[in-house]
Design a protein around this motif. Structure first.
Motif, short mmCIF file in Angstrom:
data_model
loop_
_atom_site.label_atom_id
_atom_site.label_comp_id
_atom_site.label_asym_id
_atom_site.label_seq_id
_atom_site.Cartn_x
_atom_site.Cartn_y
_atom_site.Cartn_z
N GLN A 89 14.50 -4.28 -11.87
CA GLN A 89 14.27 -4.07 -10.45
C GLN A 89 15.56 -4.17 -9.64
O GLN A 89 16.43 -4.99 -9.92
N VAL A 90 15.67 -3.32 -8.62
CA VAL A 90 16.84 -3.28 -7.76
C VAL A 90 16.53 -4.01 -6.45
O VAL A 90 15.38 -4.27 -6.12
N LYS A 91 17.58 -4.34 -5.71
CA LYS A 91 17.41 -4.95 -4.40
C LYS A 91 17.13 -3.84 -3.39
O LYS A 91 17.94 -2.93 -3.21
N LEU A 92 16.00 -3.95 -2.73
CA LEU A 92 15.50 -2.84 -1.91
C LEU A 92 16.35 -2.62 -0.67
O LEU A 92 16.86 -1.51 -0.43
N GLU A 105 19.33 -4.10 0.28
CA GLU A 105 20.75 -3.98 0.03
C GLU A 105 21.11 -2.62 -0.56
O GLU A 105 22.19 -2.09 -0.32
N GLY A 106 20.18 -2.05 -1.32
CA GLY A 106 20.44 -0.74 -1.93
C GLY A 106 20.14 0.42 -1.01
O GLY A 106 20.40 1.57 -1.37
N TYR A 139 17.14 1.48 -0.01
CA TYR A 139 15.97 2.25 -0.43
C TYR A 139 14.88 2.21 0.64
O TYR A 139 14.69 1.21 1.32
N ARG A 196 6.75 -1.92 -7.51
CA ARG A 196 6.95 -3.17 -8.23
C ARG A 196 5.61 -3.68 -8.77
O ARG A 196 4.55 -3.22 -8.35
N ASP A 255 9.52 -11.54 -0.33
CA ASP A 255 10.57 -11.60 0.68
C ASP A 255 9.95 -11.30 2.05
O ASP A 255 9.25 -10.31 2.22
#
Length: 307
Positions: A130-133, A135-136, A138, A143, A149
């Motif tokens: 999984q990526v950081k939503l 910060e990335g 997106y 998920r 969060d």
């Protein structure tokens, strides 16, 4: 603050090409640069790092982007309330999702979505890690748990029941475990960094975990599709979501192990997006499309599966 400049900024942030972003709005390169320079003076920060070769968002640009998107979403919602919305929803949708789930359910649906919304482009980041939503940058992510969060919101798409399984050939050669304790005598295939999950007997009187406290997994993997293929090939016993293996359970190439035990798991398939008062139109229609096509109920729940 001029929302036309904000719209140019968002497009430029998505494409990392100021000229191309301006072209979408009918602006020539010099006018596009002038608009962005004026916006940067208004906010008191450089939103982009510009060189002769490339354009990149600055730290301030990254921080400013979600607020710019929210202002534009509010404007679109206000115009819609007055009956003046643009029927041609457009923009680039940045979507992060499990590669395994996407191969089975998202990618086959893309042609229909793109035909329905010809002015939306889709940028996919597909990985079972999984990526950081935020910060990335997106717009939306898929998920297997609800948003924890406070800056995110989640919408449940489907259930995510998990079971233990193995190939018939593996079980014929190595025997079928009758209790969780016997799992320590088998080759186990485990997802990378997965937390142990409780195994509870049907009467609720016995509890264990998978993977077991004792013993070491024979194979560790970070890709769900590869785990499914490895289990079919006879590598060992693994835990998998029903949506990942339902066709194999139906055709008998995988069978359930310890079917009288339930895996205690609160996982579900969730669509998660940054918290905002108003969703952008491109995100809203994509969420609605996935709910329409995948949920109600999902295909892996539409037929009875063997125990």
């Amino acid at each position: 603050m001029d929302t036309k400049s904000l719209r140019l900024f968002v497009l430029a942030a998505e494409t990392l090409n100021i000229s191309a972003a301006g072209k979408q709005l009918g602006l020539n390169p010099s006018v596009s640069s002038a608009w962005l320079s004026k916006l940067e003076k208004q906010v008191g920060a450089d939103l982009f790092h510009r060189t002769t070769r490339k354009v990149a968002l600055s730290i301030e640009g990254i921080e400013f982007l979600p607020y710019a998107k929210e202002i534009l979403a509010q404007e679109d919602a206000a115009l819609a309330a007055l009956g003046r919305s643009n029927p041609n929803i457009s923009g680039t949708l940045r979507f992060a999702a499990s590669s395994t789930f996407s191969q089975r359910f998202i990618i086959p649906l893309l042609p229909e979505f793109l035909e329905r919304y010809p002015d939306i482009n889709v940028e996919l980041n597909l990985s079972d890690t999984q990526v950081k939503l935020i910060e990335g940058g997106y717009d939306l992510a898929l998920r297997n748990y609800a948003a924890e969060d406070s800056s995110l919101i989640g919408r449940r798409l489907a259930n995510d029941k998990r079971v233990l399984c193995a190939s018939p050939d593996y079980l014929n050669e190595n025997g079928t475990p009758e209790t969780p304790e016997e799992l320590t005598q088998h080759q186990l295939l485990v997802f990378l960094n997965a937390n142990p999950r409780k195994l509870i007997s049907g009467d609720g009187m016995q509890e264990s975990t998978f993977p077991p406290d004792k013993g070491k997994p024979r194979v560790i993997c970070d890709d769900g599709a590869s785990m499914r293929l490895a289990a079919k090939a006879g590598v060992g016993i693994c835990m998998s979501s029903i949506w990942n293996i339902y066709t194999e359970l139906n055709d008998g190439t995988l069978v359930r192990v310890l079917p009288s035990y339930q895996i205690e798991d609160k996982s579900a398939v969730w669509l998660v997006y940054p918290k905002s008062n108003v969703l952008t139109a491109k995100v809203r229609v994509f969420i609605d499309f996935l709910v329409e096509k995948i949920g109600n109920p999902p295909i892996w729940e539409q037929s009875s599966l063997p125990n």
